[in-house]
Structures are given as structure tokens and as C-alpha cells.
Scaffold this motif. Structure first.
Motif, short mmCIF file in Angstrom:
data_model
loop_
_atom_site.label_atom_id
_atom_site.label_comp_id
_atom_site.label_asym_id
_atom_site.label_seq_id
_atom_site.Cartn_x
_atom_site.Cartn_y
_atom_site.Cartn_z
N ALA A 113 10.96 -3.94 1.97
CA ALA A 113 10.88 -5.60 1.67
C ALA A 113 12.01 -6.02 2.75
N ILE A 114 13.12 -5.59 2.73
CA ILE A 114 14.12 -6.09 3.54
C ILE A 114 13.79 -5.90 5.08
N PHE A 115 13.33 -4.82 5.55
CA PHE A 115 12.53 -4.46 6.69
C PHE A 115 11.45 -5.43 7.18
N VAL A 116 10.55 -5.59 6.49
CA VAL A 116 9.34 -6.64 6.52
C VAL A 116 9.88 -7.90 6.80
N TYR A 117 10.99 -8.25 5.99
CA TYR A 117 11.31 -9.67 6.00
C TYR A 117 11.96 -9.92 7.28
N ILE A 118 12.66 -9.19 7.70
CA ILE A 118 13.55 -9.23 8.76
C ILE A 118 12.91 -9.33 10.06
N LEU A 119 11.77 -8.42 10.10
CA LEU A 119 10.97 -8.43 11.33
C LEU A 119 10.02 -9.79 11.12
N THR A 163 11.56 10.60 -14.92
CA THR A 163 11.04 9.26 -14.65
C THR A 163 11.98 8.34 -13.84
N LEU A 164 13.11 8.48 -14.30
CA LEU A 164 14.36 7.69 -13.56
C LEU A 164 14.21 7.73 -12.39
N VAL A 165 14.31 9.11 -11.92
CA VAL A 165 14.57 9.40 -10.62
C VAL A 165 13.40 8.79 -9.54
N THR A 166 12.05 9.03 -10.17
CA THR A 166 10.84 8.58 -9.65
C THR A 166 11.11 6.88 -9.48
N VAL A 167 11.26 6.32 -10.43
CA VAL A 167 11.48 5.14 -10.38
C VAL A 167 12.45 4.46 -9.59
N ALA A 168 13.65 5.29 -9.36
CA ALA A 168 14.52 4.89 -8.39
C ALA A 168 14.26 4.94 -7.09
N LYS A 169 13.61 6.26 -6.78
CA LYS A 169 12.97 6.32 -5.49
C LYS A 169 11.98 5.19 -5.03
N THR A 170 11.23 5.11 -6.04
CA THR A 170 10.08 4.04 -5.43
C THR A 170 10.87 2.58 -5.25
N ALA A 171 11.63 2.31 -6.20
CA ALA A 171 12.48 0.82 -6.03
C ALA A 171 13.19 0.97 -4.71
N ALA A 172 13.82 1.97 -4.45
CA ALA A 172 14.57 1.84 -3.06
C ALA A 172 13.85 1.84 -1.96
N MET A 173 12.33 2.38 -1.97
CA MET A 173 11.45 2.22 -0.97
C MET A 173 11.30 0.96 -0.90
N VAL A 215 0.86 -1.14 -0.11
CA VAL A 215 -0.11 -0.02 0.16
C VAL A 215 0.95 1.25 -0.10
N VAL A 216 2.00 1.24 0.94
CA VAL A 216 2.91 2.56 0.99
C VAL A 216 3.48 2.84 -0.29
N ALA A 217 4.25 1.64 -0.66
CA ALA A 217 4.93 1.86 -2.04
C ALA A 217 4.15 2.11 -3.18
N GLY A 218 3.09 1.27 -3.37
CA GLY A 218 1.95 1.60 -4.40
C GLY A 218 1.46 2.94 -4.31
N GLY A 219 1.22 3.61 -3.44
CA GLY A 219 0.46 4.83 -2.99
C GLY A 219 1.61 5.88 -3.43
N TYR A 220 2.88 5.66 -2.96
CA TYR A 220 3.75 6.61 -3.27
C TYR A 220 4.08 6.67 -4.85
N ALA A 221 4.23 5.64 -5.44
CA ALA A 221 4.32 5.63 -7.01
C ALA A 221 3.12 6.21 -7.49
N LEU A 222 2.14 5.83 -7.15
CA LEU A 222 0.77 6.57 -7.77
C LEU A 222 0.90 8.00 -7.59
N VAL A 223 1.10 8.61 -6.46
CA VAL A 223 1.03 9.98 -6.16
C VAL A 223 2.02 10.60 -7.23
N LYS A 224 3.12 10.06 -7.17
CA LYS A 224 4.22 10.65 -7.90
C LYS A 224 3.69 10.66 -9.56
N LEU A 225 3.55 9.64 -9.77
CA LEU A 225 3.02 9.38 -11.11
C LEU A 225 1.71 10.52 -11.68
#
Lengths: 438, 325
Positions: A251-257, A236-246, A210-220
Motif C-alpha cells: 500500500a505504501i508503494f502504490v500510494y507513493i508512486l 496462523t499468526l505468522v501467515t496473518v503477519a506475513k500477509t499484513a506486512a505485504m 490481487v497479489v495480497a489476496g492471492g497470497y493469503a488465499l494460497v496460504k490459507l
């Protein structure tokens, strides 16, 4: 003004010959603009993020246990109250004011909540609501004294800091501490993971989506509307990079926890599972998104920045400066109340020194380390998040790093030095930005 | 973004009714009679320079026009009709904008944010309509042929003094204003930036606005003004066409209140020899003879000034430039 390119000193007609393109931004242009902004003193949260990485790596090398699954979860719950308190302080700092009473205000509100639940059998949700309303009222009084009675905020909030501490003492009484009952206050103490009540694993992934999708959607949406209006937009590349980083970091955070972090594995505990994200993370996300929206997308937020930048200009522009000033203190104390609830959830009790000591120092430090200026006019909600994490990492890492009698002492000294460093950085970036040359 | 021709009304230099006309304005602060029967006119499409020594009443007059002070007596006519202006908002609703010397910009906001400060556009969900604001700001700036700013999203703190002045001026014309008052717009600027700002002032007038320029800098006044109104000790010394006076005459109007037969006619108490220096000395000594003048004399003087403006055709400014400074 030394950062001005020499071309700008030529008279008008020369420049008229070469109008810059305003419709499309290249990646290079974007990078150049960001570098220029950074050189002009607008670093944003960059130093805080860099500092966070350095600190984590440092503590990890010195003591590998720092990055254990258990400790990472611990860090999150430790950072949460600091971050929320710092979010409130961002509003006050944006106006160039200070609220020294935010820590003890959180104490008053948390103690009130505890007293209501324990001694008056109030339902937990009413008690929380009462705490938050109390926070807002305290903030209004402070803001009124600052804006209408024209007492400097330093003095008003120092006075409030002292008297609030007394109120907490009075509320808690001789016992010295009020424990939050397991049953009556269960939802409150669950917030910070009491008795390993955590988010189900699937909900963590849904939250990330929801968070990543919402972020990408708003940016788009912004990019599309800006392009159709003929305005330059983020590449566009910057937006994609930011979303990807997020997505990757999330994913690392959710996986670890999501991994089982139970330490004890013996005959009695071999089927104990501690996995999942603390519920407080959901609260942090809601607050971050909501308050960021308020500050950057609404008229109110724009006026907060304007008053922080130049209150006389704001007054002439018809902005009700006094109202804005009162409102930031209301928001700050209200968020302090929320932080108090979260802190009480973490401690599962409210002691008579709740919110005193270095609570406020840590929160102010978090906001400033994150990139919010003590001089007003510059700051974002994300500053509180990054800065809060830095402070929590220092606290957590230092706590284990230096053993013995002086452990606590060193923790204070280092936190103080980091705050000083951040404030020095703030002052230096302000000088680079030329704001001091007025 | 291409050049837009927003409301480019043809220039009507000096012809017809003034858009703003003040008749016999009086303003006192307690016993101090700051403005005495001041007359003032500003025409659309013209730059009217308001000059005068310190304490002549320029700021007071501007604040009366802008509604910061309300006038004690006299007529305030806007587009030929008498109006009451008691509040800055009254002036703003008439289309009068003032750019103060300190510019009143927020350094931490970008150009768009500053231009719409306090009047932000919001769309659905009460969110800021950044696109519309940025487009309008861009159109206004390019309509004024301003191309010195790189990005409208630049923070004002990163702008030079001239660029800031430009933003402040553009802000004032964004609201379909008809009269723009600029208070010492070039006071803090270097030579090149002054040229840019004066260029902009000229373009404002060419777009059909009435521009009132307050300046101490004689060179600016001579370069850009179409008409000159000189105040002397709270009175209108003269309202003349720029082409009709020399720099020396303007300086005399500022320092003595009259020059030859233009301006307030000297009274018979000793220093009426047309010597500006003598009048200045008198002023310093506190004699200030002008204050004792009868209102009728002022009216006569103004009439004389008009007459003189019609007859005298002198233009030797280039020769005497710098003499005043």
C-alpha cells in the motif's frame, strides 16, 4: 555437527519414550525452528532485506533527495532489468553452474529486436518474440556444450560472453546505437515509463489487492489441507503477519508512486502530472509468481534443487540430469532476453556495448546478495528481487553520493566489494551448515 | 501420528523357499573371473549378512543382484521364478532396493523430498502433492519406529550420520520393496548411532523384508544377522545359520575360506591344515589356491557347510568378541 542437540546421540529406545508431537506447531516452535535454520546456514533473504533497510536509511540520511518520489520510481525502473537477469541466474546458480554470458546474451537479443523493428519494420510483438526465442536457442547451445560436450560452464559462457559482445557490435553497426522509435516500439518503451506512460492509479490498487489476496488465499488453502491431513502447518499468526506486512508495504508503494512526482513546476509545466506505477512492475510480479511456482511447486523445480544438491544421487533416482542442466541455461538466457527488452525500454535504445561491462556482475551480485548460493542447491526467485533492489539502491545512491571524476570508479569498486561480501557470507553460511565437512 | 502396522507380515525365519536365490552365478571382467559359481540365498524376514575380505566379490555380487552388472551365467530366481535382471530398473520393479554406502541423499532437500526423489507425487495442475508425500513418509518412518527425527521438513544437511542412514533406509522401504540391500550401513557411524541403525535393520526383517547386510564389522554381523554368507576369492565359502557358528569360525571363513569342516575344502597343495593365517599368507604371496578349485569341489563344500551347520551347535561369541578386530 556441533549444532546437533546432545539428545540425538542417545540410542533409539530412550527416544522412543518421548515422541515429538507432529500435528500442531506453536508460534514458539515455529520461531525456534526458524532460528535453528538460520544457524544452520539457511538465512534466506533476511540479510538482503536487512541490508536494503540499512542502505536506504544510510543514503536517505546522507542525501535526503534519495527518498524523493521521483527517485523511488527511478529505483524501480533501474532495478527491473537487474532483477530479471538475476532471476535467470538463480536457476543456473542452483546447479552450481555460472553463466557469464547472460549480460551479453541480453545484448544480442535486444539488438536483434531493435534491428528488426528499425531496419526491417517488424511489428514490435514479433520482434520481442523473436528476441525471446533467440535467447532460448542461445541458452540451449550453451547448455548442450556444458551438459553433453562436458566443457566447464565457466569456459563455455566466457567464450559466449566474448563472442556475443562481438555479435552486438556487428548488429548495431557503425552508428554505435539504435534508437527505438517512439511509434513502432511504443509498447516496449512504455514498459519502463517512457513519456510518463504509467499504470492508471486504480490499476495499481487492483494489482495490490490481487497479489495480497492471492497470497493469503494460497496460504490459507495450504494450511487447511495440511491440517485436514494431520500435518503441522505454519501458525496462523505468522501467515496473518506475513500477509499484513505485504499489504502495508504494498500500500505504501502504490500510494507513493500514485503521488505526483513531477519536479518542474513552472508556467509551462504546472499541470504536468507524473503519477502511477511503471508497467514493468506488473511484468516483475508475473515473473516472480510464475517462476516461484515453477521452482517450488513442480516436479521440475524439485529436480533442479536435487541436481544442484547431489547430481549423482539424482541420476540414481532416475532424474535426467543432462536435461535439467540444459534447461536451466535455456531459462537463464531466455530471461536474459526479457531483461534485454526491459533494459532497451529503459534506455530507449540499444548501444553497441549493451549488456557488456558490469551488467552481468550486477545480476550475479543481486542473486548472491539475495541469498542464492554460488555452490549450488540453495536459492529462490525472491532472492533475485531483494538482491536486485539492493544492487539498484547502491548504484543509485552511489551515483549521487560521490561527485566528480572518480564517481564511476567508486561505483564499480563498491559494487565489487559488496559482491565479495555477499560471496563471503555465502561461503561462511555454507561452512556453518556443515556442507564443507564432507 | 500413531503407530501404523503397514504390511507387517509374520516372520518366516528361515523356513520355506528363499525370496532371492542365486545359483552358480558367474561374472567375469575380461580375464578376471570375479564370481565363480556363487550361490546365494536371502529369505524374507531374515537378515542375511554377506561377509568376505576385500576383493572377495561382495560388491560385484550386490551389483549383479541390483542389476548394475548383468550376470554371465547362472540362475537368478526371485520368489522361486527365474528372472532376468539387466538394469537397476529391473531390480527395482521386482522390489529390490539398494542403499549404497554414500547414501545418495541430497543435503539441500528435506527428508520428504529425499524419500520421494525422482518419484514425486503430483496432484492436479501437475503440482507436487506435498501432503500425501509427507503423510506417506511419516507413516513409513513411524512404521519403522523411527522417532529420532524432529521434523520431516528438516533438511538432510542438518541430520546426523545415523539419521541420514535412517532416511536412506526408509526411502528404500517406501516402495513396498521385498529385498533391501544395505552396503556397509554402519561404516561411518559412532557406537550409539550404529546401535540405532542395527535396531532398524532388525525391524526391517521383522516386518517381513529380506535384508541383505554387507559389513566388515564382525560385531554388527554377529548382533543382527540370522544367516551368514561368506565369500572367499569369488566363491561362496559357506551359507550358515548365525546360531551355528562362532565368531572365530566366521573370521576363518572370511580369511581362509573354510573353518574346520565348514567351507571350501582345502586342496592338497600344502596349506590345507585349517590354519587361516597360512591361507592368508598364501593369498598375499599370490598363490591363491582357491581359484584352482574345481566347481564340483565348491558344490561339495557348500553341501558340507549345510551339513556342518546342522550338526555343530557352538556359541561362544561373547567370549571371543574383539578377537577378530
Amino acid at each position: 555437527m556441533s549444532t546437533q542437540p546432545a539428545t540425538e546421540n542417545k540410542p533409539g529406545p530412550v527416544q522412543d519414550a518421548a515422541p515429538p508431537a507432529r500435528t500442531a506447531t506453536t508460534l514458539l516452535g515455529y520461531g525456534r525452528e526458524r532460528v535453528e535454520r538460520a544457524r544452520g546456514g539457511e538465512m534466506g533473504s533476511l540479510p538482503a532485506v536487512a541490508g536494503l533497510i540499512v542502505l536506504v536509511v544510510f543514503f536517505w540520511i546522507v542525501q535526503p533527495g534519495f527518498l524523493s518520489l521521483y527517485n523511488i520510481a527511478n529505483l524501480v525502473t533501474q532495478a527491473a532489468p537487474i532483477i530479471i537477469l538475476a532471476m535467470g541466474l538463480v536457476f543456473v546458480l542452483l546447479l552450481g553452474e555460472i553463466d557469464l554470458s547472460a549480460g551479453t546474451a541480453s545484448g544480442v537479443c535486444a539488438a536483434l529486436m531493435a534491428v528488426m523493428i528499425v531496419r526491417h519494420n517488424m511489428a514490435w510483438y514479433f520482434a520481442v518474440l523473436l528476441a525471446v526465442i533467440t535467447g532460448a536457442v542461445l541458452g540451449f547451445v550453451i547448455g548442450w556444450l556444458r551438459a553433453k560436450a562436458r566443457i566447464p560452464s565457466f569456459v563455455v559462457t566466457l567464450a559466449a560472453f566474448l563472442s556475443f559482445q562481438g555479435i552486438v557490435l556487428m548488429q548495431v553497426g557503425k552508428a554505435g546505437s539504435i534508437s527505438l522509435p517512439d511509434q513502432a516500439a511504443k509498447p516496449i518503451i512504455t514498459l519502463e515509463g517512457y513519456n510518463n506512460n504509467l499504470m492508471p492509479l486504480w490499476l495499481g490498487w487492483v494489482m495490490l489487492a490481487v497479489v495480497a489476496g492471492g497470497y493469503a488465499l494460497v496460504k490459507l488453502r495450504i494450511a487447511v489441507s495440511r491440517r485436514s491431513a494431520g500435518l503441522e502447518s505454519e501458525p496462523t499468526l505468522v501467515t496473518v503477519a506475513k500477509t499484513a506486512a505485504m499489504v502495508i508495504l504494498g500500500a505504501i508503494f502504490v500510494y507513493i508512486l500514485g503521488e505526483n512526482r513531477a519536479i518542474q513546476q513552472n508556467a509551462f509545466f504546472n499541470n504536468l502530472k507524473i503519477e502511477g506505477i511503471p508497467w514493468v512492475v506488473l511484468l516483475l510480479i508475473v515473473l516472480t509468481v510464475g517462476l516461484t511456482f515453477l521452482l517450488s511447486r513442480t516436479r521440475y523445480g524439485r529436480h533442479v534443487y536435487a541436481v544442484g544438491g547431489n547430481d549423482e544421487a539424482s541420476r540414481r533416482a532416475g532424474i535426467r540430469v543432462d536435461r535439467i542442466r540444459i534447461s536451466v541455461f535455456v531459462l537463464c538466457s531466455l530471461l536474459a532476453a526479457v531483461a534485454g527488452v526491459v533494459q532497451a525500454s529503459q534506455l530507449e535504445s540499444v548501444a553497441s556495448n549493451f549488456g557488456a561491462g558490469n551488467t552481468l556482475l550486477l545480476a550475479v551480485g543481486a542473486a548472491v546478495i539475495g541469498g542464492t548460493s554460488l555452490f549450488g542447491g540453495r536459492g529462490r526467485i525472491m532472492d533475485a528481487v531483494w538482491g536486485g533492489l539492493v544492487v539498484a539502491v547502491i548504484q543509485n545512491g552511489m551515483g549521487d553520493l560521490i561527485k566528480g571524476a572518480n564517481s564511476q570508479a567508486w561505483q564499480w569498486i563498491v559494487t565489487g566489494l559488496v559482491l565479495l561480501l555477499a560471496a563471503g557470507f555465502d561461503a561462511a553460511s555454507r561452512r556453518v551448515g556443515g556442507a564443507d565437512s564432507r | 501420528m500413531t503407530e501404523t502396522t503397514t504390511s507387517a507380515t509374520p516372520r518366516t525365519a528361515g523356513s520355506g523357499e528363499p525370496i532371492l536365490k542365486l545359483r552358480a552365478i558367474n561374472k567375469s571382467f575380461g580375464p578376471v573371473h570375479v564370481l565363480q559359481d556363487v550361490d546365494f540365498e536371502a529369505h524374507a524376514g531374515e537378515v542375511t549378512a554377506l561377509v568376505g575380505d576385500n576383493g572377495a566379490g561382495k560388491s560385484t555380487l550386490v551389483k549383479c543382484i541390483g542389476g548394475t552388472y548383468s550376470i554371465d551365467g547362472g540362475d537368478y530366481l526371485f520368489e522361486g521364478a527365474p528372472v532376468k535382471v539387466h538394469d537397476p530398473r529391473d531390480a527395482a520393479s521386482l522390489g529390490i532396493e539398494i542403499v549404497y554406502q554414500d547414501l545418495a541423499l541430497c543435503e539441500n532437500l528435506d527428508i520428504v523430498g529425499n524419500m520421494f526423489l525422482g518419484r514425486e507425487r503430483v496432484s492436479g495442475w501437475r503440482t507436487l502433492d506435498e501432503n500425501t508425500m509427507e503423510r506417506m513418509a511419516g507413516e513409513t518412518l513411524s512404521g519403522l519406529s523411527v522417532r529420532t527425527v524432529k521434523s520431516l521438513r528438516q533438511q538432510v544437511s542438518s541430520l546426523s550420520g545415523g539419521q541420514r542412514q535412517t532416511v536412506a533406509i526408509a526411502k528404500s522401504v517406501l516402495w513396498n520393496s521385498k529385498v533391501v540391500i544395505l552396503d556397509e550401513p554402519t561404516a561411518a557411524l559412532g557406537v550409539a548411532q550404529t546401535a540405532q541403525v542395527l535396531d532398524l535393520v532388525r525391524r526391517l526383517a521383522d516386518r517381513g523384508l529380506a535384508v541383505i547386510l554387507i559389513s566388515h564389522n564382525m560385531r554388527d554381523v554377529l548382533e543382527v544377522a540370522d544367516r551368514i554368507v561368506a565369500l572367499y576369492l569369488g566363491k561362496t565359502a559357506a551359507q550358515v545359520q548365525r546360531a551355528d557358528v562362532t565368531q572365530t569360525q566366521i573370521v576363518e571363513l572370511i580369511t581362509a575360506g573354510h573353518s574346520g569342516n565348514i567351507g571350501l575344502l582345502p586342496t592338497a597343495n600344502g596349506n590345507g591344515n585349517g590354519n587361516g593365517n597360512a591361507a592368508q599368507v598364501a593369498e598375499v604371496l599370490g598363490i591363491a589356491d582357491g581359484i584352482a578349485d574345481e566347481p564340483a569341489a565348491v558344490a561339495d563344500a557348500a553341501a558340507d557347510a549345510e551339513a556342518a551347520a546342522g550338526t555343530e551347535e557352538t556359541d561362544g561369541t561373547d567370549g571371543v568378541q574383539g578377537a577378530a578386530e
